[in-house]
Design an enzyme around this catalytic site. Structure first.
Site, PDB file in Angstrom:
ATOM      1  N   ASP A  96       1.100  -1.020  -0.036  1.00 37.12           N
ATOM      2  CA  ASP A  96      -0.303  -0.125  -0.116  1.00 37.12           C
ATOM      3  C   ASP A  96       1.216   1.496  -0.376  1.00 37.12           C
ATOM      4  O   ASP A  96       1.737   1.118   0.557  1.00 37.12           O
ATOM      5  CB  ASP A  96      -1.421  -0.580   1.311  1.00 37.12           C
ATOM      6  CG  ASP A  96      -2.279  -1.021   1.027  1.00 37.12           C
ATOM      7  OD1 ASP A  96      -2.587  -1.383  -0.087  1.00 37.12           O
ATOM      8  OD2 ASP A  96      -2.884  -0.671   1.962  1.00 37.12           O
ATOM      9  N   PHE A  97       0.520   2.251  -0.369  1.00 34.57           N
ATOM     10  CA  PHE A  97       0.871   3.498  -0.442  1.00 34.57           C
ATOM     11  C   PHE A  97       1.624   4.302   0.980  1.00 34.57           C
ATOM     12  O   PHE A  97       2.724   4.253   1.025  1.00 34.57           O
ATOM     13  CB  PHE A  97       0.251   4.854  -1.335  1.00 34.57           C
ATOM     14  CG  PHE A  97       0.044   6.439  -0.399  1.00 34.57           C
ATOM     15  CD1 PHE A  97       0.541   6.308  -1.282  1.00 34.57           C
ATOM     16  CD2 PHE A  97      -0.102   6.589   0.588  1.00 34.57           C
ATOM     17  CE1 PHE A  97       1.605   8.140  -1.345  1.00 34.57           C
ATOM     18  CE2 PHE A  97      -0.035   8.227   0.255  1.00 34.57           C
ATOM     19  CZ  PHE A  97       0.896   8.910  -0.561  1.00 34.57           C
TER      20      PHE A  97
END
Length: 324
Positions: A96-97
């Site tokens: 994820d970011f």
């Protein structure tokens, strides 16, 4: 460790070389990503494993997304970029970011194919470190909540557990959780845990932790924009083990949740070291029986059917990196 007031850093630096080094380490751990601060954990002829920074995308088609892992790799290793691929580098999996930690990149089509098979056959071992809100009562547990896409208005970028309002097409997934330490973050009670995903759903660890009432510290999305004070989300891909032949990829990304790196985190009581937790994860005692709610080993031997998301991703990989 006493919290350091960064406004007074210049005065502290004049007084103590030891504190000066501590301040630099803390500052480095909290600084945002840049083209220059890519950290390489492993590099062979076929693979690179990097320690992905928090709050940076792996890649992006948006012209305004200048800071990505792909752009960091192009800056550091321009000679290794493959013009035959859209991004120049073949990412073997996703983070994820907001998640930091070990991220594996294949440097050629054959290597990507070998890694793909390991992921497809559920041979890869991953473990994450996290700080979660509150004190987790149970020292070790299996989180077994199905996860689907949230179709509720304003939450379409989120996932949710099966049975929740607006949860579309939930799929079974499991996560093993082990408590490492109790402590506080900025004065609030938190628990440091080791998380092992036995399946691979989008936002699985974040949704599972939230489902048991212990959301990950700094998870802006799953706190409904309430947990915004921490400088990052406290989720880190610590271990990545891919049993490749002839040389396996076996990498750990340094633990960022240490008081020497983040003075807001204050450990108070340790239940288990990371090393001991990993030893139990990677080498379970032979013949040890497990109750149904703690049957992580059995689940890894007989994994659930692939999710639609995973099948679609695998098909995309095969299309781009088809074996010759």
């Amino acid at each position: 460790m006493q919290a350091i007031n960064f406004r007074d850093c210049n005065e502290i630096n004049r007084r103590s070389p030891l504190i000066n080094r501590t301040v630099k380490a803390v500052s480095a751990s909290m600084e945002p990503a840049s083209l220059e601060n890519l950290c390489v954990l492993y590099h062979s002829a076929d693979f690179i494993v990097v320690n992905k920074h928090w709050d940076i995308r792996i890649d992006s088609k948006m012209w305004y997304e200048k800071q990505t892992v792909q752009s960091q790799l192009r800056h550091r290793f321009p000679e290794l970029a493959d013009p035959g691929t859209y991004y120049g580098f073949r990412f073997c999996h996703q983070l994820d970011f907001s998640t930091s930690g070990a991220l594996c990149v294949a440097l050629n089509k054959a290597a990507a194919g070998r890694a793909y098979r390991c992921f497809k056959e559920r041979l890869v071992t991953k473990a994450y470190l996290a700080l979660v809100r509150g004190l987790v009562d149970c020292g070790k547990m299996t989180l077994d909540f199905s996860i689907g896409k949230n179709t509720s208005e304003g939450k379409t970028h989120m996932m949710c557990i099966g049975g929740a309002e607006g949860c579309e097409n939930p799929k079974p997934c499991q996560t093993e959780l082990q408590v490492l330490e109790y402590g506080s973050y900025s004065g609030d009670p938190v628990t440091k845990v080791l998380l092992q995903p036995l399946t691979g759903r989008t936002h699985q660890l974040r949704v599972h932790c939230s489902a048991i009432g212990h959301p990950i510290v700094g998870d802006f999305t799953y706190s409904l924009r309430a947990d915004s004070a921490p400088y990052r989300m406290m989720l880190h891909a610590y271990l990545l083990r891919i049993p490749l032949e002839p040389e396996p990829v076996d990498v750990t990304a340094p633990d960022p949740f240490l008081p020497s790196l983040d003075p807001h985190w204050a450990p108070q009581r340790q239940l288990c070291t990371v090393e001991a937790a990993l030893k139990g994860l990677l080498q379970p005692p032979a013949g040890e029986g497990q109750s149904p709610q703690h049957s992580g080993t059995e689940k890894k031997k007989s994994p659930p059917v692939e999710t639609e998301e995973q099948i679609a991703q695998c098909q995309q990989w095969l299309c781009e990196w088809g074996m010759d």
